[in-house]
Design a protein around this motif. Structure first.
Motif, mmCIF file in Angstrom:
data_model
loop_
_atom_site.group_PDB
_atom_site.id
_atom_site.type_symbol
_atom_site.label_atom_id
_atom_site.label_comp_id
_atom_site.label_asym_id
_atom_site.label_seq_id
_atom_site.Cartn_x
_atom_site.Cartn_y
_atom_site.Cartn_z
ATOM 1 N N ARG A 16 -13.813 10.274 -36.713
ATOM 2 C CA ARG A 16 -13.528 9.152 -37.599
ATOM 3 C C ARG A 16 -14.849 8.666 -38.188
ATOM 4 O O ARG A 16 -15.905 8.882 -37.604
ATOM 5 C CB ARG A 16 -12.805 8.050 -36.846
ATOM 6 C CG ARG A 16 -11.469 8.557 -36.252
ATOM 7 C CD ARG A 16 -10.761 7.500 -35.462
ATOM 8 N NE ARG A 16 -10.239 6.439 -36.305
ATOM 9 C CZ ARG A 16 -9.116 6.487 -37.018
ATOM 10 N NH1 ARG A 16 -8.376 7.583 -36.995
ATOM 11 N NH2 ARG A 16 -8.720 5.458 -37.745
ATOM 12 N N TYR A 17 -14.761 8.011 -39.329
ATOM 13 C CA TYR A 17 -15.972 7.520 -39.972
ATOM 14 C C TYR A 17 -15.696 6.185 -40.659
ATOM 15 O O TYR A 17 -14.544 5.815 -40.882
ATOM 16 C CB TYR A 17 -16.513 8.547 -40.970
ATOM 17 C CG TYR A 17 -15.778 8.609 -42.283
ATOM 18 C CD1 TYR A 17 -16.364 8.114 -43.442
ATOM 19 C CD2 TYR A 17 -14.498 9.141 -42.376
ATOM 20 C CE1 TYR A 17 -15.682 8.160 -44.657
ATOM 21 C CE2 TYR A 17 -13.824 9.193 -43.571
ATOM 22 C CZ TYR A 17 -14.413 8.694 -44.717
ATOM 23 O OH TYR A 17 -13.750 8.732 -45.910
ATOM 24 N N HIS A 18 -16.770 5.477 -40.968
ATOM 25 C CA HIS A 18 -16.643 4.174 -41.619
ATOM 26 C C HIS A 18 -17.008 4.211 -43.094
ATOM 27 O O HIS A 18 -16.448 3.454 -43.874
ATOM 28 C CB HIS A 18 -17.513 3.134 -40.907
ATOM 29 C CG HIS A 18 -16.912 2.690 -39.625
ATOM 30 N ND1 HIS A 18 -16.083 1.604 -39.527
ATOM 31 C CD2 HIS A 18 -16.984 3.206 -38.379
ATOM 32 C CE1 HIS A 18 -15.681 1.461 -38.281
ATOM 33 N NE2 HIS A 18 -16.209 2.423 -37.567
ATOM 34 N N ALA A 33 -27.449 11.168 -48.895
ATOM 35 C CA ALA A 33 -26.077 10.761 -48.608
ATOM 36 C C ALA A 33 -26.034 10.495 -47.105
ATOM 37 O O ALA A 33 -26.683 11.200 -46.327
ATOM 38 C CB ALA A 33 -25.102 11.872 -48.974
ATOM 39 N N VAL A 34 -25.318 9.459 -46.702
ATOM 40 C CA VAL A 34 -25.240 9.113 -45.281
ATOM 41 C C VAL A 34 -23.779 9.065 -44.853
ATOM 42 O O VAL A 34 -22.962 8.392 -45.486
ATOM 43 C CB VAL A 34 -25.905 7.753 -44.984
ATOM 44 C CG1 VAL A 34 -25.856 7.439 -43.493
ATOM 45 C CG2 VAL A 34 -27.349 7.726 -45.476
ATOM 46 N N LEU A 35 -23.477 9.765 -43.767
ATOM 47 C CA LEU A 35 -22.153 9.706 -43.158
ATOM 48 C C LEU A 35 -22.257 8.804 -41.926
ATOM 49 O O LEU A 35 -23.004 9.110 -40.992
ATOM 50 C CB LEU A 35 -21.660 11.098 -42.755
ATOM 51 C CG LEU A 35 -20.320 11.128 -42.019
ATOM 52 C CD1 LEU A 35 -19.186 10.611 -42.908
ATOM 53 C CD2 LEU A 35 -20.016 12.539 -41.526
ATOM 54 N N TRP A 36 -21.525 7.697 -41.952
ATOM 55 C CA TRP A 36 -21.516 6.723 -40.860
ATOM 56 C C TRP A 36 -20.291 6.989 -39.990
ATOM 57 O O TRP A 36 -19.177 6.621 -40.350
ATOM 58 C CB TRP A 36 -21.457 5.302 -41.423
ATOM 59 C CG TRP A 36 -22.597 4.983 -42.336
ATOM 60 C CD1 TRP A 36 -22.637 5.168 -43.694
ATOM 61 C CD2 TRP A 36 -23.859 4.455 -41.966
ATOM 62 N NE1 TRP A 36 -23.860 4.766 -44.180
ATOM 63 C CE2 TRP A 36 -24.634 4.322 -43.146
ATOM 64 C CE3 TRP A 36 -24.430 4.075 -40.752
ATOM 65 C CZ2 TRP A 36 -25.926 3.827 -43.144
ATOM 66 C CZ3 TRP A 36 -25.721 3.569 -40.750
ATOM 67 C CH2 TRP A 36 -26.453 3.449 -41.929
ATOM 68 N N VAL A 37 -20.490 7.661 -38.860
ATOM 69 C CA VAL A 37 -19.373 8.027 -37.989
ATOM 70 C C VAL A 37 -18.994 6.889 -37.054
ATOM 71 O O VAL A 37 -19.799 5.981 -36.797
ATOM 72 C CB VAL A 37 -19.684 9.303 -37.175
ATOM 73 C CG1 VAL A 37 -19.969 10.482 -38.082
ATOM 74 C CG2 VAL A 37 -20.816 9.074 -36.199
#
Length: 177
Positions: A16-18, A33-37
């Protein structure tokens, strides 16, 4: 069974991510690019993103999210991707983050991969995801060691590790910027 463990039809991903941040300059070198999990077991006092602690929080990382992330990485002016959160190396995340990091490296071989984790190098150095990372910022955030002048990290105990050199030399090599 927690909802994050249930498999969705057609997509076995349970991560899941935010958020996916585009054109970020604060979470690694260059525009990223940042993936905030979702999911963090460290729950550091003074964390700048406690909303991401809940492993069942956020939304499922599905094919649409993956496409959005890859589109954010694609432009020539983007240096790479950063995995943050929560903790990308949370036990429920690290395998899927590794698969995603591998695909990013194969698709965008000239882009860098940064990863922020509250785990220390010795705890994570054998995880599959490590071999795809260029930089890992390790260690929990310690509010008492906060220094706003630090580069790419929040507290003095954390390290900005040059992963590929560290793997090559078999000793921790810190990044110099």
């Amino acid at each position: 069974m927690p909802k994050w463990q249930k498999l969705r039809k057609g997509n076995p991903c349970k991560m899941r991510y935010h958020n996916i941040t585009k054109d970020d300059m604060l979470n690694g070198d260059g525009l990223r690019a940042v993936l905030w999990v979702a999911g963090c077991t460290h729950k550091c006092k003074g964390c700048h993103n406690p909303v991401t602690w809940d492993i069942e929080g956020g939304i499922p990382f599905d094919d649409a999210a993956k496409e959005e992330l890859f589109e954010a990485i694609k432009p020539d002016y983007i240096s790479g991707v950063t995995f943050s959160g929560g903790d990308p190396l949370h036990p429920a995340n690290h395998v899927e983050v590794a698969v995603l990091a591998k695909e990013i490296k194969e698709t965008f071989p000239n882009k860098t991969i940064w990863l922020y984790t509250g785990f220390c190098w010795d705890e994570i150095k054998t995880l599959d995801v490590v071999k795809y990372c260029d930089v890992i910022v390790d260690g929990p955030f310690v509010q008492e060691e906060f220094d706003g002048k630090l580069h790419w990290k929040g507290s003095k105990n954390q390290r900005v590790i040059d992963v590929q050199e560290t793997l090559k030399r078999k000793e921790i090599v810190l990044c110099e910027f």
